[in-house]
Design a protein around this motif. Structure first.
Motif, mmCIF file in Angstrom:
data_model
loop_
_atom_site.group_PDB
_atom_site.id
_atom_site.type_symbol
_atom_site.label_atom_id
_atom_site.label_comp_id
_atom_site.label_asym_id
_atom_site.label_seq_id
_atom_site.Cartn_x
_atom_site.Cartn_y
_atom_site.Cartn_z
ATOM 1 N N ALA A 283 -9.816 4.420 6.159
ATOM 2 C CA ALA A 283 -10.398 5.769 6.123
ATOM 3 C C ALA A 283 -9.302 6.825 6.072
ATOM 4 O O ALA A 283 -9.387 7.814 5.339
ATOM 5 C CB ALA A 283 -11.291 5.983 7.340
ATOM 6 N N ALA A 284 -8.248 6.601 6.844
ATOM 7 C CA ALA A 284 -7.153 7.564 6.868
ATOM 8 C C ALA A 284 -6.521 7.710 5.487
ATOM 9 O O ALA A 284 -6.094 8.799 5.088
ATOM 10 C CB ALA A 284 -6.086 7.115 7.884
ATOM 11 N N ARG A 285 -6.500 6.617 4.741
ATOM 12 C CA ARG A 285 -5.881 6.649 3.411
ATOM 13 C C ARG A 285 -6.726 7.403 2.399
ATOM 14 O O ARG A 285 -6.205 8.080 1.529
ATOM 15 C CB ARG A 285 -5.692 5.222 2.876
ATOM 16 N N ILE A 286 -8.034 7.214 2.488
ATOM 17 C CA ILE A 286 -8.886 7.760 1.436
ATOM 18 C C ILE A 286 -9.516 9.103 1.771
ATOM 19 O O ILE A 286 -10.116 9.733 0.914
ATOM 20 C CB ILE A 286 -10.017 6.775 1.070
ATOM 21 N N ARG A 287 -9.369 9.511 2.991
ATOM 22 C CA ARG A 287 -9.988 10.774 3.392
ATOM 23 C C ARG A 287 -9.412 11.927 2.554
ATOM 24 O O ARG A 287 -8.207 12.091 2.453
ATOM 25 C CB ARG A 287 -9.719 11.032 4.875
ATOM 26 N N THR A 288 -10.321 12.733 1.997
ATOM 27 C CA THR A 288 -9.828 13.830 1.158
ATOM 28 C C THR A 288 -9.570 15.091 1.973
ATOM 29 O O THR A 288 -8.905 16.011 1.510
ATOM 30 C CB THR A 288 -10.843 14.162 0.053
ATOM 31 N N ILE B 184 0.837 -1.203 0.000
ATOM 32 C CA ILE B 184 0.000 0.000 0.000
ATOM 33 C C ILE B 184 0.871 1.251 0.000
ATOM 34 O O ILE B 184 0.645 2.189 -0.762
ATOM 35 C CB ILE B 184 -0.933 -0.005 1.221
ATOM 36 N N ARG B 185 1.881 1.212 0.843
ATOM 37 C CA ARG B 185 2.774 2.373 0.913
ATOM 38 C C ARG B 185 3.478 2.634 -0.411
ATOM 39 O O ARG B 185 3.685 3.779 -0.811
ATOM 40 C CB ARG B 185 3.831 2.166 1.999
ATOM 41 N N GLY B 186 3.809 1.528 -1.108
ATOM 42 C CA GLY B 186 4.541 1.677 -2.358
ATOM 43 C C GLY B 186 3.684 2.090 -3.547
ATOM 44 O O GLY B 186 4.209 2.370 -4.632
ATOM 45 N N ALA B 187 2.355 2.104 -3.350
ATOM 46 C CA ALA B 187 1.476 2.377 -4.494
ATOM 47 C C ALA B 187 1.462 3.857 -4.845
ATOM 48 O O ALA B 187 1.641 4.725 -3.991
ATOM 49 C CB ALA B 187 0.064 1.906 -4.180
ATOM 50 N N ASP B 188 1.189 4.085 -6.118
ATOM 51 C CA ASP B 188 1.228 5.450 -6.631
ATOM 52 C C ASP B 188 -0.201 5.962 -6.816
ATOM 53 O O ASP B 188 -0.868 5.670 -7.810
ATOM 54 C CB ASP B 188 1.979 5.436 -7.972
ATOM 55 N N GLY B 189 -0.706 6.686 -5.872
ATOM 56 C CA GLY B 189 -2.068 7.201 -5.969
ATOM 57 C C GLY B 189 -3.026 6.435 -5.079
ATOM 58 O O GLY B 189 -2.768 5.308 -4.659
ATOM 59 N N ARG B 190 -4.125 7.053 -4.775
ATOM 60 C CA ARG B 190 -5.080 6.468 -3.831
ATOM 61 C C ARG B 190 -5.745 5.199 -4.321
ATOM 62 O O ARG B 190 -5.830 4.216 -3.613
ATOM 63 C CB ARG B 190 -6.154 7.494 -3.511
ATOM 64 N N ILE B 191 -6.259 5.257 -5.532
ATOM 65 C CA ILE B 191 -6.925 4.057 -6.047
ATOM 66 C C ILE B 191 -5.922 2.917 -6.152
ATOM 67 O O ILE B 191 -6.207 1.775 -5.782
ATOM 68 C CB ILE B 191 -7.535 4.334 -7.444
ATOM 69 N N ALA B 192 -4.753 3.245 -6.633
ATOM 70 C CA ALA B 192 -3.713 2.221 -6.751
ATOM 71 C C ALA B 192 -3.392 1.612 -5.395
ATOM 72 O O ALA B 192 -3.114 0.419 -5.282
ATOM 73 C CB ALA B 192 -2.456 2.828 -7.369
ATOM 74 N N ALA B 193 -3.452 2.420 -4.370
ATOM 75 C CA ALA B 193 -3.172 1.914 -3.023
ATOM 76 C C ALA B 193 -4.232 0.890 -2.608
ATOM 77 O O ALA B 193 -3.915 -0.184 -2.090
ATOM 78 C CB ALA B 193 -3.139 3.066 -2.008
ATOM 79 N N ARG C 5 -6.106 -0.818 -4.610
ATOM 80 C CA ARG C 5 -5.923 -1.981 -5.469
ATOM 81 C C ARG C 5 -4.813 -2.880 -4.902
ATOM 82 O O ARG C 5 -4.964 -4.095 -4.797
ATOM 83 C CB ARG C 5 -5.545 -1.522 -6.879
ATOM 84 N N ALA C 6 -3.721 -2.248 -4.543
ATOM 85 C CA ALA C 6 -2.592 -3.017 -4.004
ATOM 86 C C ALA C 6 -2.983 -3.722 -2.707
ATOM 87 O O ALA C 6 -2.614 -4.871 -2.457
ATOM 88 C CB ALA C 6 -1.411 -2.088 -3.753
ATOM 89 N N GLY C 7 -3.745 -3.027 -1.893
ATOM 90 C CA GLY C 7 -4.181 -3.619 -0.625
ATOM 91 C C GLY C 7 -5.009 -4.872 -0.864
ATOM 92 O O GLY C 7 -4.757 -5.926 -0.278
ATOM 93 N N LEU C 8 -5.973 -4.781 -1.762
ATOM 94 C CA LEU C 8 -6.818 -5.937 -2.046
ATOM 95 C C LEU C 8 -6.002 -7.066 -2.660
ATOM 96 O O LEU C 8 -6.134 -8.235 -2.283
ATOM 97 C CB LEU C 8 -7.951 -5.523 -2.996
ATOM 98 N N LEU C 9 -5.146 -6.691 -3.599
ATOM 99 C CA LEU C 9 -4.322 -7.709 -4.259
ATOM 100 C C LEU C 9 -3.503 -8.502 -3.250
ATOM 101 O O LEU C 9 -3.523 -9.731 -3.219
ATOM 102 C CB LEU C 9 -3.386 -7.018 -5.267
ATOM 103 N N GLU C 10 -2.815 -7.768 -2.398
ATOM 104 C CA GLU C 10 -1.973 -8.471 -1.416
ATOM 105 C C GLU C 10 -2.804 -9.240 -0.407
ATOM 106 O O GLU C 10 -2.396 -10.280 0.092
ATOM 107 C CB GLU C 10 -1.059 -7.473 -0.695
ATOM 108 N N PHE C 11 -3.975 -8.696 -0.128
ATOM 109 C CA PHE C 11 -4.834 -9.395 0.823
ATOM 110 C C PHE C 11 -5.266 -10.745 0.267
ATOM 111 O O PHE C 11 -5.168 -11.773 0.933
ATOM 112 C CB PHE C 11 -6.063 -8.540 1.157
#
Lengths: 214, 214, 214, 214
Positions: free
Chosen positions: B146-151, B92-101, B103-109
């Motif tokens: 929530a912390a990740r996606i909060r605008t 997640i930390r390595g992802a570029d952008g919010r949606i990508a993060a 996506r990465a979270g789900l993928l790794e999960f």
DNA sequence: AATGAATGAGAATTCATTCAT
DNA sequence: GATGAATGAATTCTCATTCAT
């Protein structure tokens, strides 16, 4: 109620079907008591004697209507499963447009769980008590959703979307229906409708589209 | 791993803390054995003797390191909870952008649960065995999302979105990670990234945006 | 202290006799800790680990000084038995006259138990843990009393009187020494001295005779 | 018999009260078996399975009638306590004069314990198993004695005398009732009656007064 | 149909004692 | 001497299920 007791697929075996009106009442009393008992204590902590005590019948009478502890539980899962479906279906059918249908489904689901908080303990515990019931419940639910949102026979994404929607609904129901009621079901449903319509950030500008019936 | 055994919040009480290296090894063996036992049989069907048999130690040794059956279970929930987090976080930390993060979270999960299928049985059963652990696990997970996606501080939808995302992930992990592997994690992650980016029907044209880092 | 540990008659076996000064201190610490542990929890609820924890030594060290749980207990009974005797004896010897001697014995006994309330739990529990210790304790105590009050070789009543006096003392010690201190030991001793001197109703006029040394 | 089973004060909880005659018989059998088991082995060495084996019922049946091992024990203490009282009371009531009443009480007590030697193990062990029962037993017994010997509302010595008499009785019962029968109960009772009437040395001339009813 | 007593397999937990370091 | 980990026998208690009335 949709089903009454419990065979392998959640229906009562014929030889346990009450023949008299009195019997029918007793069986219903036991099933309701079981919902209360398992909803409150969970399957393993709940006991047959707890059920019969709540139902106001003798311990032995339980076995007149159900074969085993597992059997009532299966009957209960089938019963609750049918109850949600029956509660939510009309709203979905009445909705105008696909997004509106999902919005209505979530809305009614949250409303339903607020008055049937025991449903989570019962359906979730099926994962451990009777995996088949558990899988059947979620698989058929997902299929129903997929059928609604499928854009055509080629639509390979529908299944994934269906599971995603179901997952959202389940967790939002838990969070805003069972654990806390600090946000109105309508509000939650709006937010999700917008997410489905425009994505997570598109939705930050407002979730009005859903109401217009996309 | 983050924690080793189990107090009310999943940490071992001091008087059960191994004082020697040998003790540390034994405790670790018991905790691993417990993961296997409970993952396979569930909490209630699993037994202490099953755990010690798997761990290759005497029955009584269990109580040298854990106060009770509940206590190992709590330790296990805390342990698994920390394991997923630790596994998913770097991606997640390595992802570029919010949606990508996301996506990465789900993928790794999904990848994680494919190799740790017992996690569902363990965390889900916490709802019945130790509701506090269960709630803590999902509440903190949702807060992290929530912390990740909060605008911004005004963003009232972030919490709802977070629970929705968590729900999607959990059910998609169950469906495509544990129950069946008939679709690649990448594929699932793409579909969801697109959903998050453009909504459910916008996504039907393709989920490429996520990779571009929105 | 009169004895140190515990063989069949309450003495430590030679091979458990500490050889060094350090060993002697450790053994004493364990014995004192055992008195506290058993006095507080009783023999069966008390545990070796409770003893070693109180004594501040490792669990295994216990077996360096005592053969078994029973063994410490026996040592303890012998120890307490000797302590009461040693505490009470001088007062009895110094008393002027037979009744005065009994009065002094009771008085000192009550005083002693007020500062050693655990003695009841320890000696009484011997009835269950080590009947021989229990019987030895009371038999020798009764014999000592009988020897004091016997008027001559023909005196057949002395033994009965001795047991009666011992019984009075034990229960009065329990009532006015351990359970409640709502009456002074002197007062109690006076009442009993008068009873011994003049009988139960004779005594209602006053218990002064005892002090005059009958 | 006064009580049948065991709550905090020695009475059976309502939900364990047998509803049928058959149930009543079984419960009685278990209580009698418990008296034998505990009388022979003591509380801690005695086992539930030992009780049910003696009673000729299944292990589980024990829990149909008693909540726990402690509960039967409490019931037993209450039961034995009531039995002694009921056995001794008529003799005391029938006695002519105060000293004669105490003599009769002791006499019947010794006779009773000779045929119920288990009473000591049971009541004495209550000190460790259920201190409340133990205290209740001796406190009420002492009060009963005090009520008999009190010469008037001002009589401050009655309580001390009561505890003294109770102590004598208990130890004489142990010595001449349980441990050894080398002296007749009548003989012992005579000696004590004389002691109560004239004091310890006055009595050496003979204990005839008691019979004349002082 | 209803009742409630009886059954017994099964599991968690405790702790005295032993032993390698 | 001291330490603390390891052992496993022993026991209490639970409860689904059966069955006689």
């Amino acid at each position: 109620m949709a089903t009454d007791a419990a065979g392998p697929d959640g229906n009562v075996p014929v030889d346990k079907m009450p023949r008299t009106e009195r019997g029918r009442r007793t069986q219903r009393a036991i099933l309701d008591a079981a919902a209360a008992e398992f909803g409150e204590k969970g399957f393993h902590e709940g006991s047959i004697s707890g059920i019969t005590r709540r139902a106001g019948v003798a311990l032995g009478s339980f076995y007149t209507y159900f074969d085993s502890k597992d059997a009532v539980f299966r009957a209960l899962v089938a019963d609750m499963s049918a109850q949600v479906r029956d509660h939510v279906a009309p709203a979905i059918r009445g909705a105008d447009g696909r997004i509106a249908a999902e919005r209505a489904g979530l809305l009614e689901f949250i409303r339903f769980v607020r008055t049937h908080k025991e449903i989570y303990r019962i359906i979730d515990e099926a994962e451990f008590v009777d995996p088949a019931s558990f899988r059947r419940h979620y698989s058929t639910t997902a299929e129903r959703i997929a059928a609604r949102i499928r854009t055509g026979p080629e639509d390979a994404q529908a299944e994934v979307h269906a599971w995603a929607i179901m997952g959202m609904n389940v967790f939002l129901g838990l969070r805003y229906g069972v654990w806390d009621e600090d946000r109105s079901p309508e509000d939650v449903a709006d937010v999700i409708a917008s997410l489905l319509a425009r994505g997570i950030f598109g939705s930050r500008e407002g979730a009005k589209g859903a109401k217009e019936g996309i």
